[in-house]
Design a protein around this motif. Structure first.
Motif, PDB file in Angstrom:
ATOM      1  N   MET A   1       0.853  -1.196   0.000  1.00 56.84           N
ATOM      2  CA  MET A   1       0.000   0.000   0.000  1.00 56.84           C
ATOM      3  C   MET A   1       0.885   1.240   0.000  1.00 56.84           C
ATOM      4  O   MET A   1       1.889   1.305   0.677  1.00 56.84           O
ATOM      5  N   SER A   2       0.467   2.255  -0.759  1.00 55.35           N
ATOM      6  CA  SER A   2       1.278   3.465  -0.833  1.00 55.35           C
ATOM      7  C   SER A   2       1.124   4.296   0.439  1.00 55.35           C
ATOM      8  O   SER A   2       0.185   4.135   1.186  1.00 55.35           O
ATOM      9  N   SER A   3       2.084   5.184   0.651  1.00 59.01           N
ATOM     10  CA  SER A   3       2.035   5.977   1.869  1.00 59.01           C
ATOM     11  C   SER A   3       1.152   7.209   1.670  1.00 59.01           C
ATOM     12  O   SER A   3       0.828   7.589   0.550  1.00 59.01           O
ATOM     13  N   VAL A   4       0.788   7.799   2.786  1.00 63.04           N
ATOM     14  CA  VAL A   4      -0.038   9.005   2.748  1.00 63.04           C
ATOM     15  C   VAL A   4       0.664  10.084   1.927  1.00 63.04           C
ATOM     16  O   VAL A   4       0.037  10.795   1.147  1.00 63.04           O
ATOM     17  N   LEU A   5       1.990  10.141   2.114  1.00 65.20           N
ATOM     18  CA  LEU A   5       2.790  11.138   1.406  1.00 65.20           C
ATOM     19  C   LEU A   5       2.595  11.004  -0.113  1.00 65.20           C
ATOM     20  O   LEU A   5       2.393  11.981  -0.818  1.00 65.20           O
ATOM     21  N   ASP A   6       2.633   9.730  -0.609  1.00 68.28           N
ATOM     22  CA  ASP A   6       2.510   9.496  -2.052  1.00 68.28           C
ATOM     23  C   ASP A   6       1.160   9.952  -2.591  1.00 68.28           C
ATOM     24  O   ASP A   6       1.068  10.505  -3.682  1.00 68.28           O
ATOM     25  N   SER A   7       0.103   9.682  -1.819  1.00 62.61           N
ATOM     26  CA  SER A   7      -1.219  10.023  -2.341  1.00 62.61           C
ATOM     27  C   SER A   7      -1.549  11.501  -2.131  1.00 62.61           C
ATOM     28  O   SER A   7      -2.362  12.070  -2.841  1.00 62.61           O
ATOM     29  N   LEU A   8      -0.870  12.096  -1.157  1.00 59.20           N
ATOM     30  CA  LEU A   8      -1.159  13.503  -0.858  1.00 59.20           C
ATOM     31  C   LEU A   8      -0.408  14.440  -1.802  1.00 59.20           C
ATOM     32  O   LEU A   8      -0.920  15.504  -2.161  1.00 59.20           O
ATOM     33  N   THR A   9       0.813  14.011  -2.239  1.00 58.48           N
ATOM     34  CA  THR A   9       1.663  14.885  -3.058  1.00 58.48           C
ATOM     35  C   THR A   9       0.962  15.373  -4.335  1.00 58.48           C
ATOM     36  O   THR A   9       0.893  16.581  -4.562  1.00 58.48           O
ATOM     37  N   PRO A  10       0.412  14.461  -5.173  1.00 60.00           N
ATOM     38  CA  PRO A  10      -0.223  14.956  -6.403  1.00 60.00           C
ATOM     39  C   PRO A  10      -1.416  15.868  -6.126  1.00 60.00           C
ATOM     40  O   PRO A  10      -1.619  16.863  -6.844  1.00 60.00           O
ATOM     41  N   VAL A  11      -2.175  15.540  -5.098  1.00 56.56           N
ATOM     42  CA  VAL A  11      -3.352  16.363  -4.766  1.00 56.56           C
ATOM     43  C   VAL A  11      -2.917  17.783  -4.413  1.00 56.56           C
ATOM     44  O   VAL A  11      -3.473  18.768  -4.914  1.00 56.56           O
ATOM     45  N   LEU A  12      -1.877  17.867  -3.562  1.00 59.89           N
ATOM     46  CA  LEU A  12      -1.411  19.180  -3.128  1.00 59.89           C
ATOM     47  C   LEU A  12      -0.778  19.959  -4.275  1.00 59.89           C
ATOM     48  O   LEU A  12      -0.924  21.170  -4.379  1.00 59.89           O
ATOM     49  N   SER A  27       5.026  19.103   7.237  1.00 60.49           N
ATOM     50  CA  SER A  27       4.015  18.190   7.770  1.00 60.49           C
ATOM     51  C   SER A  27       4.595  17.265   8.833  1.00 60.49           C
ATOM     52  O   SER A  27       5.794  17.021   8.861  1.00 60.49           O
ATOM     53  N   PRO A  28       3.742  16.751   9.717  1.00 54.79           N
ATOM     54  CA  PRO A  28       4.217  15.833  10.752  1.00 54.79           C
ATOM     55  C   PRO A  28       4.866  14.587  10.139  1.00 54.79           C
ATOM     56  O   PRO A  28       4.543  14.217   9.010  1.00 54.79           O
ATOM     57  N   ALA A  29       5.763  13.975  10.881  1.00 50.12           N
ATOM     58  CA  ALA A  29       6.563  12.862  10.354  1.00 50.12           C
ATOM     59  C   ALA A  29       5.713  11.647   9.969  1.00 50.12           C
ATOM     60  O   ALA A  29       6.088  10.878   9.097  1.00 50.12           O
ATOM     61  N   PHE A  30       4.552  11.504  10.616  1.00 49.88           N
ATOM     62  CA  PHE A  30       3.796  10.275  10.391  1.00 49.88           C
ATOM     63  C   PHE A  30       3.134  10.191   9.015  1.00 49.88           C
ATOM     64  O   PHE A  30       2.496   9.203   8.705  1.00 49.88           O
ATOM     65  N   ILE A  31       3.287  11.226   8.151  1.00 44.00           N
ATOM     66  CA  ILE A  31       2.645  11.133   6.838  1.00 44.00           C
ATOM     67  C   ILE A  31       3.346  10.138   5.915  1.00 44.00           C
ATOM     68  O   ILE A  31       2.885   9.875   4.822  1.00 44.00           O
ATOM     69  N   THR A  32       4.455   9.570   6.379  1.00 42.24           N
ATOM     70  CA  THR A  32       5.100   8.544   5.554  1.00 42.24           C
ATOM     71  C   THR A  32       4.461   7.175   5.769  1.00 42.24           C
ATOM     72  O   THR A  32       4.824   6.205   5.127  1.00 42.24           O
ATOM     73  N   GLN A  33       3.504   7.106   6.679  1.00 43.63           N
ATOM     74  CA  GLN A  33       2.837   5.823   6.925  1.00 43.63           C
ATOM     75  C   GLN A  33       1.843   5.509   5.809  1.00 43.63           C
ATOM     76  O   GLN A  33       1.546   6.349   4.978  1.00 43.63           O
ATOM     77  N   ALA A  34       1.342   4.272   5.831  1.00 37.86           N
ATOM     78  CA  ALA A  34       0.475   3.819   4.750  1.00 37.86           C
ATOM     79  C   ALA A  34      -0.875   4.540   4.774  1.00 37.86           C
ATOM     80  O   ALA A  34      -1.355   4.958   5.827  1.00 37.86           O
ATOM     81  N   VAL A  35      -1.472   4.660   3.596  1.00 36.81           N
ATOM     82  CA  VAL A  35      -2.787   5.283   3.484  1.00 36.81           C
ATOM     83  C   VAL A  35      -3.803   4.516   4.327  1.00 36.81           C
ATOM     84  O   VAL A  35      -3.837   3.290   4.308  1.00 36.81           O
ATOM     85  N   ASP A  95      -4.497   7.144  12.829  1.00 36.25           N
ATOM     86  CA  ASP A  95      -5.672   7.110  13.701  1.00 36.25           C
ATOM     87  C   ASP A  95      -6.356   8.476  13.699  1.00 36.25           C
ATOM     88  O   ASP A  95      -5.897   9.422  13.069  1.00 36.25           O
ATOM     89  N   VAL A  96      -7.476   8.531  14.394  1.00 32.35           N
ATOM     90  CA  VAL A  96      -8.325   9.721  14.341  1.00 32.35           C
ATOM     91  C   VAL A  96      -7.574  10.989  14.739  1.00 32.35           C
ATOM     92  O   VAL A  96      -7.671  12.019  14.073  1.00 32.35           O
ATOM     93  N   CYS A  97      -6.757  10.879  15.801  1.00 33.55           N
ATOM     94  CA  CYS A  97      -6.013  12.048  16.274  1.00 33.55           C
ATOM     95  C   CYS A  97      -5.041  12.540  15.211  1.00 33.55           C
ATOM     96  O   CYS A  97      -4.933  13.735  14.948  1.00 33.55           O
ATOM     97  N   GLU A  98      -4.343  11.587  14.596  1.00 35.16           N
ATOM     98  CA  GLU A  98      -3.328  11.956  13.606  1.00 35.16           C
ATOM     99  C   GLU A  98      -3.960  12.603  12.380  1.00 35.16           C
ATOM    100  O   GLU A  98      -3.452  13.586  11.850  1.00 35.16           O
ATOM    101  N   VAL A  99      -5.078  12.023  11.931  1.00 32.68           N
ATOM    102  CA  VAL A  99      -5.762  12.600  10.773  1.00 32.68           C
ATOM    103  C   VAL A  99      -6.182  14.019  11.081  1.00 32.68           C
ATOM    104  O   VAL A  99      -5.976  14.938  10.282  1.00 32.68           O
ATOM    105  N   ARG A 100      -6.717  14.210  12.291  1.00 38.72           N
ATOM    106  CA  ARG A 100      -7.174  15.547  12.658  1.00 38.72           C
ATOM    107  C   ARG A 100      -6.006  16.533  12.693  1.00 38.72           C
ATOM    108  O   ARG A 100      -6.105  17.642  12.200  1.00 38.72           O
ATOM    109  N   GLU A 101      -4.883  16.087  13.237  1.00 42.66           N
ATOM    110  CA  GLU A 101      -3.711  16.961  13.324  1.00 42.66           C
ATOM    111  C   GLU A 101      -3.234  17.366  11.934  1.00 42.66           C
ATOM    112  O   GLU A 101      -2.962  18.530  11.652  1.00 42.66           O
ATOM    113  N   LEU A 102      -3.189  16.364  11.042  1.00 42.02           N
ATOM    114  CA  LEU A 102      -2.721  16.619   9.688  1.00 42.02           C
ATOM    115  C   LEU A 102      -3.681  17.554   8.951  1.00 42.02           C
ATOM    116  O   LEU A 102      -3.252  18.468   8.239  1.00 42.02           O
TER     117      LEU A 102
END
Lengths: 213, 154
Positions: A1-12, A27-35, A39-46
């Motif tokens: 599965m691709s990371s959040v970073l990969d899917s977020l880059t083209p959108v941004l 951005s916070p370091a955890f955006i390299t994790q998989a899409v 968790d809810v807290c991290e999504v909200r922070e991002l």
């Protein structure tokens, strides 16, 4: 599965052009994790961070579309079902339990339901604090196919509940509370299961479902 | 644990009891925040219940109210404002009921005002009976119940 970073880059890139790199760098370091793994807290922070950055780089012209960003982060689904385990030892822990519950279910349950759930959890936590000398509380929000399911589990090594049948029949009044705590919790939740043995502690498990919105 | 980490975890919504040492800080903060606003309005006393009620805060509330009522002269009514209170469980209900009883010991009638709709619905399901406590929808009606009239002076 691709990371959040990969899917977020083209959108941004589409939204902000070259400035996207700057936003991603801060951005916070955890955006390299998989899409879909945040968790809810991290999504909200991002989301908050992206919102701020978006306003900054578009000079407040228009905020970034939250729906699109959220989909890129979570893979279209719900952020990973959140879980929280709390220790109940002080009286402020009861408040923490109330707050955590409301935080956990907010947005998935109606505002009234949120108050109901927080009240139920508060009763359980307060019982442990007052009668069992503390214990542990597990809160969990899970996504199922057609519904959301909130479960609460309260474990303690206290003296156990003696007249359980009497309490559940409503004929009991405690000295300190209104003697209706457990009965109330039963009414507020869909399902409540109580395992207790005198001297061996108590384990209470309850759940409430909500239709997905 | 360094303070920066502590603050970060707090900001991320990771809750206190998981972090060592944090509970102590919270307890200290709690002491500082232990403040109950009590205002005098004509022959009545107006008390605001804080947004959350812990054991110690509840005791503090009762203490503050009884102290104020015992000192005040010519007080007929006590208005308890619970509009900030985000939820009322059986414990909070008991505290409010007791506060009303304490007030009646001083010959003061207590009226509860500003219960939120969600809280009211929860109270019914919880089986908590607040009927022994006088309630009112708005502050104005509470004052009417206490037979206090607000007069505008030109």
């Amino acid at each position: 599965m691709s990371s959040v970073l990969d899917s977020l880059t083209p959108v941004l890139h589409g939204l902000l052009g070259r400035n996207a790199e700057r936003v991603l760098k801060t951005s916070p370091a955890f955006i390299t994790q998989a899409v879909g793994s945040l968790d809810v807290c991290e999504v909200r922070e991002l989301m908050v961070q992206l919102d701020t950055a978006g306003r900054l780089y578009t000079l407040g012209a228009q905020p970034l579309p939250a729906r699109v960003l959220r989909a890129a982060i979570t893979g279209g689904g719900l952020a990973r079902p959140n879980e929280q385990n709390l220790k109940v030892a002080l009286d402020t822990d009861v408040l923490t339990a109330q707050r955590s519950t409301q935080y956990l279910v907010k947005g998935y349950y109606s505002p009234t339901e949120c108050v109901r759930l927080a009240t139920a959890v508060s009763e359980l936590a307060r019982n442990m604090y007052m009668y069992a000398g503390g214990g542990e509380l597990g809160l969990k929000l899970a996504e199922e196919q057609t519904r959301m399911l909130f479960t609460v589990e309260a474990r303690d090594q206290g003296p156990g509940i003696r007249d359980l049948d009497l309490i559940l029949s409503g004929g009991y009044r405690s000295r300190t509370g209104l003697g209706r705590g457990l009965l109330g919790v039963k009414a507020l939740l869909d399902q409540l299961q109580i395992d207790t043995k005198p001297g061996l502690g108590t384990r209470i498990q309850g759940s409430k479902a909500a239709r997905k919105t | 644990m360094p303070l920066a980490d502590l603050l970060t975890s707090a900001a991320r919504g990771v809750h206190s009891s998981r972090i060592k040492g944090f509970t102590r800080i919270e307890a200290v903060l709690n002491q500082v925040e232990n403040f109950i606003p009590v205002l005098r309005l004509g022959p009545s006393v107006f008390v605001s219940v804080p947004a959350e009620l812990s054991d110690s805060q509840a005791r503090f509330l009762q203490e503050t109210v009884s102290h104020r009522l015992s000192k005040a002269d010519g007080v007929r009514g006590l208005v308890i404002d619970v509009s900030a209170l985000s939820l009322i469980d059986s414990f909070a209900a008991k505290i409010l009921g007791e506060t009303a009883s304490i007030a009646s010991q001083f010959g003061v009638k207590a009226v509860l005002v500003g219960i939120r709709p969600a809280v009211a619905m929860t109270l019914i399901e919880l089986g908590v009976d607040l009927r022994q406590v006088e309630t009112a929808l708005t502050l104005e009606r509470a004052l009417t119940k206490l037979k206090i009239r607000i007069v505008e002076v030109e």
